[in-house]
Every structure is written in C-alpha cells, then in structure tokens.
Write an enzyme that holds these catalytic residues in place. Structure first.
Site, PDB file in Angstrom:
ATOM      1  N   CYS A 111      36.370  -0.121   9.376  1.00 40.59           N
ATOM      2  CA  CYS A 111      36.893   0.309  10.685  1.00 40.59           C
ATOM      3  C   CYS A 111      36.288   1.633  11.145  1.00 40.59           C
ATOM      4  O   CYS A 111      36.477   2.022  12.294  1.00 40.59           O
ATOM      5  CB  CYS A 111      38.403   0.426  10.629  1.00 40.59           C
ATOM      6  SG  CYS A 111      39.168  -1.073  10.011  1.00 40.59           S
ATOM      7  N   HIS A 249      41.079   4.925  15.693  1.00 39.53           N
ATOM      8  CA  HIS A 249      41.065   3.533  15.238  1.00 39.53           C
ATOM      9  C   HIS A 249      42.435   2.917  15.524  1.00 39.53           C
ATOM     10  O   HIS A 249      43.469   3.550  15.331  1.00 39.53           O
ATOM     11  CB  HIS A 249      40.741   3.475  13.747  1.00 39.53           C
ATOM     12  CG  HIS A 249      40.894   2.109  13.161  1.00 39.53           C
ATOM     13  ND1 HIS A 249      40.394   0.994  13.779  1.00 39.53           N
ATOM     14  CD2 HIS A 249      41.501   1.675  12.025  1.00 39.53           C
ATOM     15  CE1 HIS A 249      40.682  -0.079  13.054  1.00 39.53           C
ATOM     16  NE2 HIS A 249      41.357   0.313  11.988  1.00 39.53           N
ATOM     17  N   ASN A 279      44.494  -5.092  15.197  1.00 41.63           N
ATOM     18  CA  ASN A 279      43.444  -4.304  14.533  1.00 41.63           C
ATOM     19  C   ASN A 279      42.159  -5.121  14.506  1.00 41.63           C
ATOM     20  O   ASN A 279      42.087  -6.145  13.822  1.00 41.63           O
ATOM     21  CB  ASN A 279      43.909  -3.964  13.113  1.00 41.63           C
ATOM     22  CG  ASN A 279      42.886  -3.142  12.339  1.00 41.63           C
ATOM     23  OD1 ASN A 279      41.734  -3.028  12.739  1.00 41.63           O
ATOM     24  ND2 ASN A 279      43.316  -2.588  11.216  1.00 41.63           N
TER      25      ASN A 279
END
Ligand code: ACO
Length: 326
Positions: A111, A249, A279
């Site tokens: 990520c 993020h 996500n």
C-alpha cells in the site's frame, strides 16, 4: 517562490463497475453494515477486472487530462501488489495498451507502493527523463477469501494514475529554478521505510489468500503514518499547518482519524475515499488524490502530504508541491 520545473500535469482514476455494499456481504458472511461502517468507515467497494485493465484505464485518463498520449511517456511505473501474473510484469501489458514509448516496470511496496513510485519517478526526472506515468493499481479481491469476514469486508479493486512532466526534460533546466534551499521540482521532503521483522503480520502465499493480524497492523499503522508524515514534513521545512491536503492510505477511517488527530490536520484538509472504495492498496492514494483534484480541492502551489503504509511492513511519505510546470 519560483515555480517548480516539473510537476503533475494529469491525473486519472478507474474503478470496476460492480459495487458491493456491506449489506451484500452480510448476506454471505457473519457481519453487518453497522459493524463494517463503525469499525472501518467502509460503506461499499468496487470489485472486478484485472490490474492491467484498471491501470490502463486510469493511465488513459491521466494522459487525456494532460493532452498527451502514450508516445509522450518516457517511463511507466506501475505500483501493484497483485500483478495479473507472476511473469512478465503487468506494466508490459499497460505499456502496450497505452502505446507508451519508453520503459516500464512494476514496483511492489504494497500500500506504500504509489509513494515509493513517486520517489522513483522524481529520481528519473532528476536524471533527465521528461515524463513519467505513475500508476497505482490493485485487485485485492483476487487474493481475498470471500468467506473470511476479517478481510473480505476490507479489500477491493481500483487504480489511480498521475503524469509527471518536466518543462524541458533536462536536469540542468530542472535545477535552474529551484527555490533556495529546496530540491528541484515538485517533490520536497520524503520518508521511505520498511520493518521486515513485521513481514508476517500481513501477507499472501502464492495461490493463497491474504492473512492479517488486524489489530496489530492497526496499532502500527497509526504510529507509522504519524512518524513518517512528520519526517517528510520536517525534511520539507514545513509544518502540518502548511499542508493544503493530506492524502493518507485508505485502509480504515479510524486509522486516518487517529493519525490526523496526532498530526494536527483536520478532516477538511484530508482526502477520504475509502467509504466508497474500501482498501485498494497501491491504488488508494492516487484514487483519493484524483478525486480531490477533480473536486477542485487543489490549487497550484499547494503542499500535498501523501502517506502510505502496508504489507512488509512498508511505509512512505512525501510532500508534493501541486501544479504543472508547463
Ligand atoms: N464483522 C463482524 N465481526 C467481525 C468482523 C466482521 N467483518 N471482522 C472481525 N470481527 C470480530 C472479530 O472476530 C472479533 O470478535 P471477538 O471479539 O469475538 O474475537 C471482533 O470483531 C473484534 O475484532 P478486532 O480485530 O479486534 O476488530 P478491530 O476493531 O481491530 O477491527 C480491523 C478489525 C477492521 C481489521 C482493524 O483491526 C483494522 O482495520 N486493522 C488494520 C488493517 C489494515 O490497515 N490493513 C491494511 C494493510 S494494507 C495492505 O498492505 C493491503
């Protein structure tokens, strides 16, 4: 202060068309819309497609916004942790789909991949590359067990892209107008890191599904985001109050809120998209950035703080001065 001699000239996003709501998931899993919303902030996510397809679509939008096509791109960097296949790199497919002229490679820092890619792109420009298409794309649904409620409610698919261009493509020119004490170009302070001792907290074997020690990742994520973002700001000579937009993020709204609280950056200066995307790993930061740019939340000269963390555990933060040099 002089304008940077390189900057972001285009941005784009791509999401699968299929929407999966929390209520949809609750039909098959022992979970509820209420649990997922209050524990994560996620309401729905998009699922489907391949990284190559989503990356090409996001890249195409970024090029169109800049009035360019693939023949103008000297380097493609694709940040992904879910490549279409093990070999070759998925960037080869995207390179072909967009008709890119120069080189291409995949980058895997989970990520944090998009911000790692941003640092790599800035390095390429500093050594004479005139244009870099940077894409963050992931299809986490391909490695998520649909029957595991601890991960299935979190992970999803998407892609975001930016085009970085220098005004002349030469390092000499890029350095000419650098403000005193500032690095040339649009990238100011950065902070990259990894704690390999924590690599077992979050992972996926070949052919398997993601496993994660959620609460331990949560604890580390808040700590890492705050310390890394603080380091990047300090290296930029900036304070949290100078940040026009924080793009963290998009893993969990509670992580974002806790980090913002500790950094002293309010929600009005923070980009959040995870309520609609879940996500999306390397795609999450460029998706949130593209949405904010589309909404007119960014002006030339604004300082944008980007910060990602992920499997590895990796982290990366950067301060980007928004605006086109062209
Ligand atoms: N629905 C209902 N109950 C659930 C669900 C669900 N979907 N998932 C877990 N639970 C249960 C657990 O089984 C547990 O039950 P128990 O108390 O009976 O044992 C209870 O909820 C609490 O579980 P916790 O794990 O303590 O819940 P928490 O509040 O920590 O939330 C979560 C879990 C959302 C995973 C959170 O820990 C988190 O977001 N962690 C960080 C994840 C993250 O950032 N990952 C990004 C990595 S990025 C990358 O590289 C892909």
């Amino acid at each position: 202060m002089s304008a940077p001699r390189w900057g972001v000239t285009g941005w784009g996003a791509a999401l699968p068309t299929r929407v999966v709501t929390n209520a949809d998931l609750a039909e098959k899993l022992d979970t509820s819309d209420e649990w997922v919303r209050t524990r994560t902030g996620i309401r729905e996510r998009r699922v489907g497609g391949l990284v190559s397809e989503l990356a090409a679509e996001a890249g195409r939008h970024a090029l169109a916004r800049a009035g360019c096509d693939g023949s103008d791109v000297e380097l493609l960097i694709l940040a992904t942790t879910t490549p279409d296949q093990a070999v070759p790199a998925t960037s080869s497919k995207v390179h072909h789909a967009l008709g890119i002229a120069g080189g291409a490679y995949d980058l895997n820092a989970a990520c944090a991949g998009f911000v790692y890619g941003l640092v790599a792109a800035a390095g390429a420009i500093a050594t004479g590359t005139s244009s870099v298409l940077l894409v963050g794309a992931d299809c986490l649904s391909r490695i998520t067990d649909p029957l595991d409620r601890s991960t299935a409610v979190l992970f999803a698919d998407g892609a975001g892209a930016i085009l970085l261009q220098s005004s002349t493509g030469s390092r000499e020119a890029a350095e000419l107008d650098a403000p005193p004490g500032m690095p040339a170009g649009a990238l100011l302070g950065t902070d990259l890191g990894v704690d390999g001792t924590a690599y077992e907290l979050l992972g996926c074997e070949h052919g398997g599904y993601m496993t994660m020690e959620g609460s331990e990742v949560f604890r580390r994520a808040v700590r890492i985001t705050v310390s890394s973002a603080t380091a990047a700001l300090a290296r930029s000579g900036l304070k949290p109050d100078d940040v026009a937009l924080f793009v963290p993020h998009q893993a969990n709204l509670r992580i974002i809120e806790a980090a913002c609280d500790r950094l002293g950056i309010g929600s009005e200066r923070t980009a959040v998209i995870l309520d609609r995307t879940g996500n999306t790993s390397a795609a999450s930061i460029p998706l949130a950035l593209a949405e904010a740019a589309d909404a007119g939340r960014l002006s030339a000269g604004d300082y944008v703080l980007l910060s990602g963390f992920g499997a590895g555990m990796t982290w990366a933060s950067a301060v980007l001065r928004w605006g086109s040099p062209l």
